[in-house]
Design a protein around this motif. Structure first.
Motif, PDB file in Angstrom:
ATOM      1  N   ASP A   1       0.838  -1.204   0.000  1.00  0.00           N
ATOM      2  CA  ASP A   1       0.000   0.000   0.000  1.00  0.00           C
ATOM      3  C   ASP A   1       0.871   1.251   0.000  1.00  0.00           C
ATOM      4  O   ASP A   1       0.646   2.198   0.746  1.00  0.00           O
ATOM      5  CB  ASP A   1      -0.927  -0.016   1.218  1.00  0.00           C
TER       6      ASP A   1
ATOM      7  N   ARG B   1       5.854  -8.149  -0.239  1.00  0.00           N
ATOM      8  CA  ARG B   1       4.603  -7.832  -0.932  1.00  0.00           C
ATOM      9  C   ARG B   1       4.688  -6.366  -1.334  1.00  0.00           C
ATOM     10  O   ARG B   1       4.879  -5.493  -0.493  1.00  0.00           O
ATOM     11  CB  ARG B   1       3.408  -8.079  -0.010  1.00  0.00           C
TER      12      ARG B   1
ATOM     13  N   GLN C   1       4.095  -3.199  -4.779  1.00  0.00           N
ATOM     14  CA  GLN C   1       3.246  -2.687  -5.845  1.00  0.00           C
ATOM     15  C   GLN C   1       4.053  -2.281  -7.077  1.00  0.00           C
ATOM     16  O   GLN C   1       3.602  -2.487  -8.200  1.00  0.00           O
ATOM     17  CB  GLN C   1       2.463  -1.479  -5.314  1.00  0.00           C
TER      18      GLN C   1
ATOM     19  N   LYS D   1       0.724  -6.566  -5.482  1.00  0.00           N
ATOM     20  CA  LYS D   1      -0.659  -6.207  -5.193  1.00  0.00           C
ATOM     21  C   LYS D   1      -1.363  -5.897  -6.511  1.00  0.00           C
ATOM     22  O   LYS D   1      -0.988  -4.975  -7.219  1.00  0.00           O
ATOM     23  CB  LYS D   1      -0.724  -5.001  -4.265  1.00  0.00           C
ATOM     24  N   ASN D   2      -2.399  -6.659  -6.802  1.00  0.00           N
ATOM     25  CA  ASN D   2      -3.102  -6.500  -8.074  1.00  0.00           C
ATOM     26  C   ASN D   2      -2.118  -6.677  -9.225  1.00  0.00           C
ATOM     27  O   ASN D   2      -1.414  -7.656  -9.297  1.00  0.00           O
ATOM     28  CB  ASN D   2      -3.819  -5.158  -8.136  1.00  0.00           C
ATOM     29  N   ARG D   3      -2.000  -5.714 -10.111  1.00  0.00           N
ATOM     30  CA  ARG D   3      -1.116  -5.834 -11.264  1.00  0.00           C
ATOM     31  C   ARG D   3       0.269  -5.297 -10.936  1.00  0.00           C
ATOM     32  O   ARG D   3       0.485  -4.616  -9.941  1.00  0.00           O
ATOM     33  CB  ARG D   3      -1.697  -5.050 -12.441  1.00  0.00           C
TER      34      ARG D   3
ATOM     35  N   ASN E   1       2.917  -2.729 -11.176  1.00  0.00           N
ATOM     36  CA  ASN E   1       2.885  -1.295 -11.449  1.00  0.00           C
ATOM     37  C   ASN E   1       4.229  -0.868 -12.029  1.00  0.00           C
ATOM     38  O   ASN E   1       5.247  -0.866 -11.339  1.00  0.00           O
ATOM     39  CB  ASN E   1       2.577  -0.518 -10.169  1.00  0.00           C
TER      40      ASN E   1
ATOM     41  N   PHE F   1      -0.591 -10.474 -11.088  1.00  0.00           N
ATOM     42  CA  PHE F   1      -1.827 -10.248 -11.836  1.00  0.00           C
ATOM     43  C   PHE F   1      -1.430  -9.607 -13.164  1.00  0.00           C
ATOM     44  O   PHE F   1      -0.785  -8.552 -13.175  1.00  0.00           O
ATOM     45  CB  PHE F   1      -2.726  -9.310 -11.022  1.00  0.00           C
TER      46      PHE F   1
ATOM     47  N   ARG G   1      -2.618  -8.479 -17.284  1.00  0.00           N
ATOM     48  CA  ARG G   1      -3.791  -8.251 -18.135  1.00  0.00           C
ATOM     49  C   ARG G   1      -3.463  -7.850 -19.568  1.00  0.00           C
ATOM     50  O   ARG G   1      -4.390  -7.568 -20.336  1.00  0.00           O
ATOM     51  CB  ARG G   1      -4.684  -7.205 -17.497  1.00  0.00           C
TER      52      ARG G   1
ATOM     53  N   GLN H   1      -2.724 -14.706 -12.222  1.00  0.00           N
ATOM     54  CA  GLN H   1      -4.119 -14.422 -12.549  1.00  0.00           C
ATOM     55  C   GLN H   1      -4.148 -13.570 -13.809  1.00  0.00           C
ATOM     56  O   GLN H   1      -3.537 -12.495 -13.869  1.00  0.00           O
ATOM     57  CB  GLN H   1      -4.826 -13.704 -11.400  1.00  0.00           C
TER      58      GLN H   1
ATOM     59  N   HIS I   1      -6.430 -11.447 -16.377  1.00  0.00           N
ATOM     60  CA  HIS I   1      -7.709 -10.756 -16.494  1.00  0.00           C
ATOM     61  C   HIS I   1      -7.989 -10.546 -17.980  1.00  0.00           C
ATOM     62  O   HIS I   1      -7.532  -9.580 -18.581  1.00  0.00           O
ATOM     63  CB  HIS I   1      -7.670  -9.419 -15.766  1.00  0.00           C
TER      64      HIS I   1
END
Length: 462
Positions: free
Chosen positions: A199, A238, A240, A263-265, A267, A301, A303, A329, A331
């Motif tokens: 974060d 962990r 970003q 975290k998510n994709r 960056n 992640f 995409r 993952q 998307h």
């Protein structure tokens, strides 16, 4: 007269004590007799059975007035404690950290001489606490866990801006960034580190911390050593921003096991596409930077094909590892045409999820989440692709996909599916929806609970 409780064997007492929190054990049972003391001592001597400040009923007053004197009055007890966990979920644990660790806040006298592992989660990092942590990672600890979540980031910033003292806020942020740098320098003796800075947002920008302690361009070994942590063997991080990982590799030359979770994709921040393309075409020489790394875990992640290309660049830089675990993952709803049309089979995994050149790989475990049509014949094709692909045949991994066969799902009782809508540019969801029930009947005969969710509406419900 000996009570019934005291006649119980040690094994039974140990099981009973497992149901009690550490503070209740000490308040209720410490100093009962030597045998009980010895059992309590053995409990605290276990790595993860130390002092844990995460109970809602454990107040600062209770600790300072009852527990701390009890612990400090017994060198036998204080020397047995190797692990402490401060969690700020129910209270401001940071208020007791300095008092708990040092006698009368004297940074020269540690209350727990054998403390080796410290975990801090959801705690506001005051400037005095940052100084304390700096000393501990340099002279005392072997294992350290630091979680800096979104709520704490906001609290950290807001607490320094209450009086609108911008210089004070800036100084606190710089201190924290320097602490992160220290974790990967010669002023750190950690063997194992778990760091959660996913974060990381303005105004912290933790991912830019290495600009404060840039790796020297000098080829002098002594100059480079001071910017590296030579003791660190195990790292879980962990994050970003991809740039943090790229800089991190420069500072952990003896790392053996590395776990990275985005975290998510991923960056890629403000770097231009041309800069990333130039980077992807280069050789990062990570083998020379982390030659002892043999186990790499990555959760990511993705995409689009550009992010796949960056992922491939990371994997090509780590082609010397022996064990690789991938959680991917994909998307497809917002993906490029290439990603949308590709089936995740042996060819896909070999092309996009492994290094082009694999020197030492012995163990490869993957978990890939991707939207696809639920057709039995497609599943069989995917399974067979591993049996005929040269790479998987050469590595004798042709049976790795047996878990996908019919009996692997026959005990599932609860399942959740996200069905994409055709309103996002495809009628695939119509076909998926019509074949969902036959798929469930065939592969999940014990299913009792089914959750379905969708972006807007099911076009096939009629």
């Amino acid at each position: 007269m000996i009570s019934t409780f005291e006649t119980l064997p040690n094994e039974i007492l140990l099981n009973i004590f497992c149901y009690l929190s550490w503070d209740k054990i000490l308040i209720s049972l410490w100093s009962l007799n030597r045998r009980i003391n010895s059992i309590i001592y053995s409990i605290f001597s276990i790595d993860k059975n130390g002092l844990i400040f995460n109970q809602p009923d454990l107040s600062y007053k209770k600790f300072s007035s009852i527990l701390q004197p009890l612990i400090l009055n017994s060198s036998y007890l204080s020397s047995s404690i190797k692990y402490i966990h401060f969690d700020g979920t129910y209270s401001n644990s940071y208020n007791v950290i300095n008092q708990c660790l040092y006698y009368n806040n004297d940074k020269q006298i540690l209350c727990f001489p054998n403390l080796k592992s410290l975990k801090i989660t959801r705690c506001l990092l005051s400037r005095s606490l940052i100084q304390t942590l700096s000393l501990l990672i340099q002279y005392q600890l072997e294992q350290f866990t630091l979680t800096f979540d979104e709520d704490i980031v906001k609290l950290f910033v807001n607490s320094n801006e209450i009086c609108r003292n911008v210089p004070h806020t800036r100084k606190s942020i710089i201190m924290f960034k320097k602490l992160i740098c220290q974790l990967f320098s010669d002023k750190c003796q950690l063997i194992s580190l778990q760091l959660d800075i996913a974060d990381d947002n303005n105004p912290l920008n933790i991912h830019q911390c290495f600009t404060l302690c840039s790796h020297p361009s000098s080829s002098s070994i002594s100059n480079k050593i001071q910017y590296c942590c030579l003791t660190l063997r195990y790292l879980y991080v962990r994050l970003q921003y991809t740039s943090f990982l790229e800089h991190l590799i420069e500072h952990i030359p003896n790392i053996e096991r590395l776990s990275v979770i985005f975290k998510n994709r991923m960056n890629l921040e403000s770097r231009s596409r041309s800069d990333i393309e130039t980077l992807i075409k280069s050789n990062g020489n990570w083998f020379e930077k982390v030659p002892k790394l043999n186990y790499f875990t990555l959760k990511v992640f993705v995409r689009n094909d550009f992010e796949f290309a960056y992922l491939k660049w990371i994997l090509n830089n780590l082609n010397h590892i022996e064990k690789f675990k991938l959680h991917l993952q994909i998307h497809k709803m917002y993906s490029d045409k290439m990603v949308k049309e590709y089936v995740v089979d042996a060819n896909f995994i070999h092309q996009y999820c492994l290094s082009d050149i694999l020197i030492n790989i012995k163990h490869f475990q993957f978990y890939i989440v991707s939207e696809c049509q639920l057709l039995p014949n497609n599943i069989e094709k995917i399974i067979n692709s591993f049996k005929i692909h040269p790479f998987f045949i050469d590595h004798q991994w042709i049976n790795a996909s047996n878990e996908l066969k019919r009996n692997a799902l026959n005990t599932i009782q609860c399942a959740e599916f996200g069905i994409p809508s055709c309103h996002y540019g495809s009628n695939d969801s119509i076909y998926i929806g019509k074949n969902l029930v036959p798929f469930l009947s065939t592969y999940m005969p014990q299913l009792q609970t089914l959750y379905l969710w969708r972006p807007d509406a099911f076009p096939w419900t009629s």
